[in-house]
Write an enzyme that holds these catalytic residues in place. Structure first.
Site: not given
Length: 358
Positions: A139, A264
């Site tokens: 990710c 993120h």
């Protein structure tokens, strides 16, 4: 029923979602319900303890089946979102049963016989899969690589330095629960003003993190690797090299966990083969598939996790040319680590494989 509807549906590729009850699996079912309806049967699979549950996908309540060899019979494509050790065992089983596996674990990412695919960057790689498995990147890598891929195609990347600011959902549901529990403990207090006061309030309730994450940042994500590096940092380095086809690309990474639930962020220092301009880079990013350029700091416009969460693209802002290097750019990027960072990219890979049948 419209005449021919049943035949049309049965001629479509069949899909299995393995790990359907997990955090990413839940997002994946939502994404499958939002994207074009190209699938025939969608079979939901999880551990035996989840068997029998019913989950909605494309408006249909579907019973979850226990993971077994037989569950892959008749399946064309199997999406895996399970721990590495489970994927390492079961993905080859599914492939042996005739399914093309799209795996979201780290078990196969660096296997030379398994392509590591980001559809906006290297879609051609999906077609060479001698093991019948396609890997989905980590990710953190996915949160930046779509933007970097577009810039690399125009300017030729030659060095990369990044710092990540990783959401707690990257550590699964336990990470999210830990942050919420810690926030409840520190809310309305004067904590965070004396050494160790947050640690004393939290006690041993650090969950999957080595330190408290509420009112804090933790410069560590993953497990220990040689030389003081973490596994998350090595993933970003190794996966970026493989996706971009740059096996010797110099990459330096520092991964930091921050008190954000989902999405993120990364600061990126990227050096290219030749001189770059902000105007040229902005043009590339503004037209790149899967990228949103959101960059007007004077007006307070730049990506933040609070704005990006729940969206699909990689958002890019703070585009600057390096002060001391005319070949380098500085960027700030954000990407939802559960959507493009996991479920969406896997769904896009599955769609590429499904298109081969047409």
């Amino acid at each position: 029923m419209t005449p021919g509807t049943s035949d049309a549906r049965t001629s479509r590729p069949t899909l299995a979602v393995v790990g359907a009850t997990g955090a990413v699996g839940t997002v994946l079912l939502r994404i499958l319900s939002q994207r074009a309806d190209i699938w025939g049967e969608i079979r939901l699979v999880a551990s035996p303890r989840s068997a029998g549950r019913k989950l909605a996908v494309r408006g249909t309540e579907t019973e979850v089946l226990a993971l077994s060899e037989d569950v892959f019979d008749g399946i064309d494509i199997a999406l895996f979102d399970v721990p590495d050790e489970i994927a390492a065992h079961w993905a080859p089983v599914a492939a042996a049963r005739g399914a093309v596996v799209v795996d979201n674990s780290g078990a196969f990412r660096m296997d030379p016989d398994v392509p590591l695919v980001v559809p906006e960057v290297n879609p051609h790689a999906v077609h060479a899969r001698p093991r019948g498995i396609v890997a989905n990147p980590n990710c953190t890598t996915l949160s930046m690589i779509v933007a970097l891929g577009a810039l690399h195609a125009s300017y030729g990347l030659r060095e990369l330095v990044v710092s990540s600011y990783q959401a707690v959902s990257g550590a699964g549901r336990a990470g999210v629960e830990t942050l919420r529990q810690q926030m409840a403990l520190v809310a309305g207090t004067e904590l965070g003003t004396h050494p160790g006061d947050v640690r004393r309030a939290v006690g041993d309730n650090t969950g999957p993190f080595p330190e408290p994450v509420a009112l804090n940042v933790v410069p560590w994500a993953g497990t220990a690797c040689e030389g003081g590096w973490s596994s998350e940092e090595m993933k970003v380095r190794d996966e970026s090299r493989k996706i971009l086809g740059l096996p010797k690309l110099p990459v330096a990474v520092t991964c930091v966990r921050v008190p954000v639930v989902t999405t993120h962020s990364l600061t990126v220092h990227a050096r290219f083969q030749d001189e770059v301009t902000v105007h040229g880079a902005r043009e590339v990013l503004a037209t790149a598939p899967g990228v949103v350029l959101f960059d007007n700091p004077e007006a307070g416009e730049f990506p933040t996790p609070a704005d990006v969460v729940g969206t699909d693209p990689t958002w890019v802002g703070r585009v600057r040319r390096a002060l001391d290097d005319p070949t380098a750019l500085e960027l700030f990027v954000c990407g939802d680590n559960l959507r493009k960072g996991a479920a969406l990219n896997a769904a896009q890979i599955a769609e590429l494989v499904a298109a081969e049948r047409v």
